[in-house]
Design an enzyme around this catalytic site. Structure first.
Site, mmCIF file in Angstrom:
data_model
loop_
_atom_site.group_PDB
_atom_site.id
_atom_site.type_symbol
_atom_site.label_atom_id
_atom_site.label_comp_id
_atom_site.label_asym_id
_atom_site.label_seq_id
_atom_site.Cartn_x
_atom_site.Cartn_y
_atom_site.Cartn_z
ATOM 1 C CB CYS A 2 -90.252 -9.693 -29.383
ATOM 2 S SG CYS A 2 -91.822 -10.017 -28.624
ATOM 3 N NE ARG A 27 -86.160 -11.416 -33.402
ATOM 4 C CZ ARG A 27 -85.445 -12.502 -33.126
ATOM 5 N NH1 ARG A 27 -84.642 -12.990 -34.035
ATOM 6 N NH2 ARG A 27 -85.527 -13.081 -31.961
ATOM 7 C CD1 TRP A 72 -95.689 -13.288 -33.278
ATOM 8 C CD2 TRP A 72 -95.408 -14.266 -31.304
ATOM 9 N NE1 TRP A 72 -96.318 -14.513 -33.316
ATOM 10 C CE2 TRP A 72 -96.162 -15.131 -32.116
ATOM 11 C CE3 TRP A 72 -95.114 -14.670 -29.993
ATOM 12 C CZ2 TRP A 72 -96.623 -16.369 -31.684
ATOM 13 C CZ3 TRP A 72 -95.569 -15.901 -29.561
ATOM 14 C CH2 TRP A 72 -96.313 -16.744 -30.405
ATOM 15 C CG ASN A 98 -87.144 -11.821 -27.948
ATOM 16 O OD1 ASN A 98 -88.234 -12.384 -27.905
ATOM 17 N ND2 ASN A 98 -86.122 -12.304 -28.634
ATOM 18 N N GLY A 99 -88.675 -12.484 -25.025
ATOM 19 C CA GLY A 99 -88.603 -13.675 -24.177
ATOM 20 C C GLY A 99 -89.768 -13.700 -23.200
ATOM 21 C CD GLU A 470 -91.890 -27.011 -45.842
ATOM 22 O OE1 GLU A 470 -92.119 -27.422 -44.688
ATOM 23 O OE2 GLU A 470 -91.559 -25.838 -46.075
ATOM 24 C CE LYS A 474 -93.519 -22.821 -45.965
ATOM 25 N NZ LYS A 474 -92.491 -23.601 -45.338
ATOM 26 C CD GLU A 477 -95.794 -21.557 -42.671
ATOM 27 O OE1 GLU A 477 -95.570 -21.334 -41.473
ATOM 28 O OE2 GLU A 477 -94.951 -22.068 -43.406
ATOM 29 C CG HIS A 493 -104.944 -47.493 -42.667
ATOM 30 N ND1 HIS A 493 -105.270 -48.814 -42.438
ATOM 31 C CD2 HIS A 493 -103.898 -47.503 -43.531
ATOM 32 C CE1 HIS A 493 -104.430 -49.589 -43.120
ATOM 33 N NE2 HIS A 493 -103.600 -48.816 -43.795
ATOM 34 C CE LYS A 586 -87.299 -16.582 -41.509
ATOM 35 N NZ LYS A 586 -87.935 -17.508 -42.461
#
Ligand code: F6R
Length: 591
Positions: A2, A27, A72, A98-99, A470, A474, A477, A493, A586
């Site tokens: 947010c 955000r 968000w 936000n939160g 990594e 990428k 997402e 295995h 983000k």
């Protein structure tokens, strides 16, 4: 998570906030809204989706004060009703938040018993109504807001305005969620936002609010610290970022712009104050136990750092995901050193890990890209990555900056700083090549072959293992392909059961472990896999080879770049938004 904006000043608040909100959209981008104070009360717009359909804001009257939000979703689905701002029942108070308000159900029940009605599923809506509840008891807006905080448990950054009580006034409150005030260039002009890029076009002079600060912004700025119950003076800081750094320039997407910036960023990391690197390396040397903590891409940087420290500096370090770290806190002593890595410096899980470490008396160090962030303020020492603002939701340049900082630390610990600096400087030209048009075109062809794939596996050994992790993140997402990485040795295995004819597999190689990883590639090939090799030498096991020169410890920096390009090209081919993937934000400021 947010984005919040508040504006007060001589400009048209709607237009100003809208551009700020667009800069803050990384955000959160499932819905958005704006509210401004007018002579006839509060006027507002709310929309579902990304900020784009700006025609709706033209209906808002001119005003000098307002608040805005890009969401968000945490509590409540993505609907117009759940979009911010939220209002008190008497429509006099507007709030963006936000939160998470953890006790919102209990407080909602209490307010409902007092006759309040609710029109959304959010936790936020209890905030303006709790303020109204106290105003009904005779308190003014500021005092009612202060009293309301006693009813709110959780983490929050809040900006609120009132329709009648001093119309040119905003209240901003910070508790465990970031909030920064921008000192506008015009007289009596202020911005308040979750993040600096929101108002970077307007000012670089900022005040970072501290925990439990309540700011009253009208013709002047007054800040109270609620835990100390006193008025406080916070320093005005100058932000080194340039507004141009936060713009796309000639690129179609921030993703590609930020990938292309990586050579320049290595150059900036090389210029980080060597005295600071030396002092941090000394702390690491002295410590009895060095533990890295982080999440997501930063976690992969940590893991890479653990390998680099072992090979370059012969130093043992541990890594834990920040959210798992508290389970190991019994090992901590005042001699332990906990190093947190975070691009934003606001990741709730990472902040929590640092707080756990401090509560056990351990020393803490942060490596972050964000000057003034909570992490940099809460840890004992900080290294700023100097990658500049990263706007794309995915970490690319900040990840390579983290790797470069860790490389410098490892070489300093080995007493070979000059060699480390030379190694990084050597990379700069090569990274320009890796991000060049020629390489992009080559990677695009590979992406064309993979665009319809559903599953993709990646393997690496040693330092190439964190690179595989990594690269998988990428791809996952931004393309929504199921991409999974394994240490090469793990294949036999169990994982190899997943391979069928045509399954694409990416194999990261280095000269050090070539034989072993090529054996793994052969095992995949024998089961019909389509192999993409990434490394210094071609091999008969590969169907396609992405040549990346041998650079020992720096392989992790070089090999990830073609993978970032691959993720980008796949995203474009699959019609995905590379800058704003679904469900992501983000800064992950909730646990
Ligand atoms: C991946 C990504 C995330 C972040 C993670 C930690 O591209 O961006 O996985 O790396 O959320 O964020 P920071 O580094 O801000 O703590």
């Amino acid at each position: 998570m947010c984005g919040i904006i508040g504006y007060i000043g001589p400009k048209n608040a709607t237009e100003t906030m809208l551009s700020c909100l667009q800069s803050l959209e990384y955000r959160g981008y499932d819905s958005w809204g704006l509210a401004v104070n007018t002579e006839n009360g509060i006027a507002f717009v709310k929309e579902v989706g990304k900020i784009g359909a700006v025609s709706s804001v033209s209906a808002l009257p001119k005003s000098s004060v307002g608040i805005g939000h890009t969401r968000w979703a945490t509590h409540g689905r993505v609907t117009r009703a759940n979009a911010h701002p939220h209002f008190s029942n008497n429509k006099k108070i507007a709030v963006v938040h936000n939160g998470i308000i953890e006790n919102f159900q209990a407080q909602k029940k209490f307010l409902t018993q007092q006759g309040f009605k609710f029109y959304s599923d959010t936790d936020t809506e209890i905030i303006p109504n709790t303020i109204e509840y106290h105003m009904r008891r005779g308190y003014d807006f500021v005092e009612a807001a202060k009293r309301s905080l006693n009813h709110l448990e959780g983490q929050y950054a809040i900006v609120a305005l009132h329709a009648d009580e001093d119309q040119d006034q905003l209240i901003a409150i910070r508790k465990e969620a970031p909030l920064v005030i921008g000192m506008g260039k015009e007289e009596n002009e202020f911005f308040v936002a979750s993040d600096v890029p929101a108002f970077l076009d307007h000012t670089k002079k900022v005040i970072f609010l501290e925990e439990q600060d309540l700011a009253i912004i009208n013709r002047k700025l007054t800040i109270f610290n609620l835990s100390k119950n006193i008025e406080v003076h916070r320093k005005i800081e100058n932000i080194g970022w340039d507004p141009v750094q936060a713009k796309k320039g000639n690129f179609d997407h921030f993703f590609m712009k930020e990938v292309a910036e990586q050579a320049e960023i290595i150059e900036r990391v090389v210029n980080i104050d060597k005295v600071l690197i030396k002092e941090i390396a000394d702390e690491m040397r002295k410590a009895q136990g060095v533990i890295f903590v982080a999440c997501g891409s930063a976690a992969h940087a940590c893991l890479s750092g653990v390998y680099t420290l072992a090979s370059v500096a012969k130093m043992h370090a541990n890594f834990y995901f920040a959210h798992e770290f508290k389970n190991f806190k019994k090992f901590l002593t005042p001699e332990s050193l906990v190093i947190a890595i975070s691009q934003s410096g606001e990741t709730a899980d990472t902040l929590d890990a640092i707080r756990v470490a401090k509560s056990c008396g351990a020393k803490t160090i942060s490596i972050t890209n964000t000057f003034g962030s909570s992490l940099s303020r809460e840890s004992h020492r900080t290294i700023i990555e100097r990658a500049g603002p990263e706007i794309c939701v995915l970490s690319t340049k900040t990840y390579t900056a983290q790797l470069a900082v860790l490389t410098l630390l490892a070489y300093e610990l080995a007493g070979k700083m000059d060699e480390g600096v030379a190694k990084l400087k050597e990379l700069i030209r090569y990274i320009y090549y890796l991000t060049s048009e020629e390489v992009r075109k080559f990677i695009k062809k590979i992406a064309e072959n993979l665009r319809y794939t559903e599953h993709l596996y990646l393997i690496g050994r040693d330092l190439q293992y964190p690179t595989a992790l990594e690269a998988a993140l990428k791809i996952k997402e931004v393309t929504y392909i199921h991409a999974e990485a394994f240490a090469g040795g793990e294949l036999k295995h169990g994982v190899i059961a997943l391979i069928v004819h045509g399954t694409p597999c990416i194999v990261f190689t280095s000269e050090k472990n070539e034989r072993e990883i090529i054996s793994n590639a052969m095992e995949l090939k024998a089961r019909g896999a389509y192999i993409i090799g990434v490394g210094p030498n071609n091999n008969e096991a590969f169907d396609v080879w992405i040549k990346v020169r041998e650079d020992e410890e720096a392989n992790s920096i070089c090999q990830i770049i073609p993978m970032q390009l691959l993720a980008y090209q796949l995203a474009i081919l699959r019609g995905c938004d590379p800058d704003k993937p679904r469900n992501l934000a983000k800064s992950v400021t909730v646990k």
